[in-house]
Scaffold this active site. Structure first.
Site, mmCIF file in Angstrom:
data_model
loop_
_atom_site.group_PDB
_atom_site.id
_atom_site.type_symbol
_atom_site.label_atom_id
_atom_site.label_comp_id
_atom_site.label_asym_id
_atom_site.label_seq_id
_atom_site.Cartn_x
_atom_site.Cartn_y
_atom_site.Cartn_z
ATOM 1 N N HIS A 119 -6.168 3.335 -4.384
ATOM 2 C CA HIS A 119 -6.145 3.595 -2.941
ATOM 3 C C HIS A 119 -6.506 5.049 -2.656
ATOM 4 C CE1 HIS A 119 -5.440 2.125 1.019
ATOM 5 N NE2 HIS A 119 -4.236 2.639 1.215
ATOM 6 N N HIS A 150 3.456 -2.067 3.325
ATOM 7 C CA HIS A 150 3.512 -0.718 2.773
ATOM 8 C C HIS A 150 4.860 -0.473 2.092
ATOM 9 C CE1 HIS A 150 0.418 -0.466 5.923
ATOM 10 N NE2 HIS A 150 -0.108 0.520 5.208
ATOM 11 N N HIS A 173 -5.822 9.381 0.614
ATOM 12 C CA HIS A 173 -5.730 8.414 1.704
ATOM 13 C C HIS A 173 -6.441 8.932 2.953
ATOM 14 C CE1 HIS A 173 -4.139 5.490 4.586
ATOM 15 N NE2 HIS A 173 -3.765 4.763 3.550
ATOM 16 N N ASP A 180 0.789 -1.227 0.000
ATOM 17 C CA ASP A 180 0.000 0.000 0.000
ATOM 18 C C ASP A 180 0.826 1.285 0.000
ATOM 19 O OD1 ASP A 180 -2.142 -1.721 0.205
ATOM 20 O OD2 ASP A 180 -3.116 -0.594 1.821
#
Length: 263
Positions: free
Chosen positions: A130, A226, A134, A79
């Site tokens: 995504h 991540h 965020h 991510d």
């Protein structure tokens, strides 16, 4: 699902879409390194698969967790990138272990680093939307805001990739709504959850990240890591241990299912 922090960094990410030239030189450097490492030219990435272009086909709006690799399959998801320092490192570890992953990209980051988006696609990985900023409070925002966050990021990622569309949508911090799931699914992006949060975002130490995965692997197949939002050296080191260990335990690697299984 646990929601990750780091909102100050994500505010900067949203602003990055407005000033991408400052990182162009560094991006080109890393892209050249990846082109050499992958055995492909850094420029002129091959045209995306036909299935990734043109009109989108709606998919299931249920949140995906299962792996298309079967009951002993796992899904590695990465991510918040792409990041010019850490995405290339993650790509190298994945390549060295013969693993394909799903990269959930923030729209501004994708726009700022198109060479890295293309490198991810060229290596056979999949893309995931995504959002632009965020925002982990997405589930408390108006549907108009949710639409902009999802569809603007989809456009940014698709343009940065050279035409490859995201196949999944992951809400920041798991902040899905029925509306956002239906919207994403109507654009061919399966809502994507996770079963194991490696906690790498908190940088607890490589050993702690590895231990979390080993302790929680029975919880389900989709693992969360991540490649942006700060120093991700612990993530890279943990992946070097976790990926071979998963193979030793008899797991194989796949992608999250895009259609719900028939009952």
């Amino acid at each position: 699902m646990v929601r990750s922090g780091g909102r100050g960094w994500y505010a900067k990410v949203a602003a990055a879409a407005l000033g991408v030239t400052a990182v162009a030189g560094l991006t080109s450097f890393w892209n050249a390194q990846l082109g050499s490492a992958e055995g492909r030219p850094a420029q002129g990435v091959a045209a995306p698969p036909a299935a990734s272009q043109g009109k989108t086909t709606p998919v299931s709006a249920d949140i995906a967790h299962a792996s298309d690799a079967g009951d002993r399959g796992v899904n590695i998801t990465i991510d918040d990138g792409p990041d010019p320092v850490w995405t290339p490192e993650v790509l190298r570890v994945l390549r060295d272990n013969g693993v394909k992953a799903t990269f959930c990209m923030v729209g501004g980051q994708a726009k700022a680093h198109p060479d890295l988006v293309k490198a991810v696609v060229a290596a056979g990985h999949r893309l995931c939307d995504h959002t632009v900023a965020h925002d982990v409070t997405m589930d408390r925002k108006p549907t108009s805001y949710q639409s902009r966050q999802i569809l603007d990021a989809e456009r940014m990622i698709t343009e940065a990739s050279g035409g490859v569309r995201p196949q999944y949508y992951r809400a920041p911090g798991g902040a899905f709504t029925p509306y956002s799931r239906r919207l994403a699914a109507s654009h061919g992006m399966r809502p994507l959850g996770w079963n194991i949060d490696s906690k790498d975002f908190e940088r607890p130490g490589t050993n702690a990240i590895v231990a979390t995965v080993k302790d929680e692997i029975a919880n389900g197949p989709t693992l969360l890591f991540h490649d942006a939002g700060g120093d991700r050296s612990q993530t890279v080191a943990a992946l070097r241990e976790v990926l071979p260990w998963l193979k030793e335990q008899g797991y194989s690697f796949g992608f999250p299912e895009r259609q719900a299984r028939a009952e």
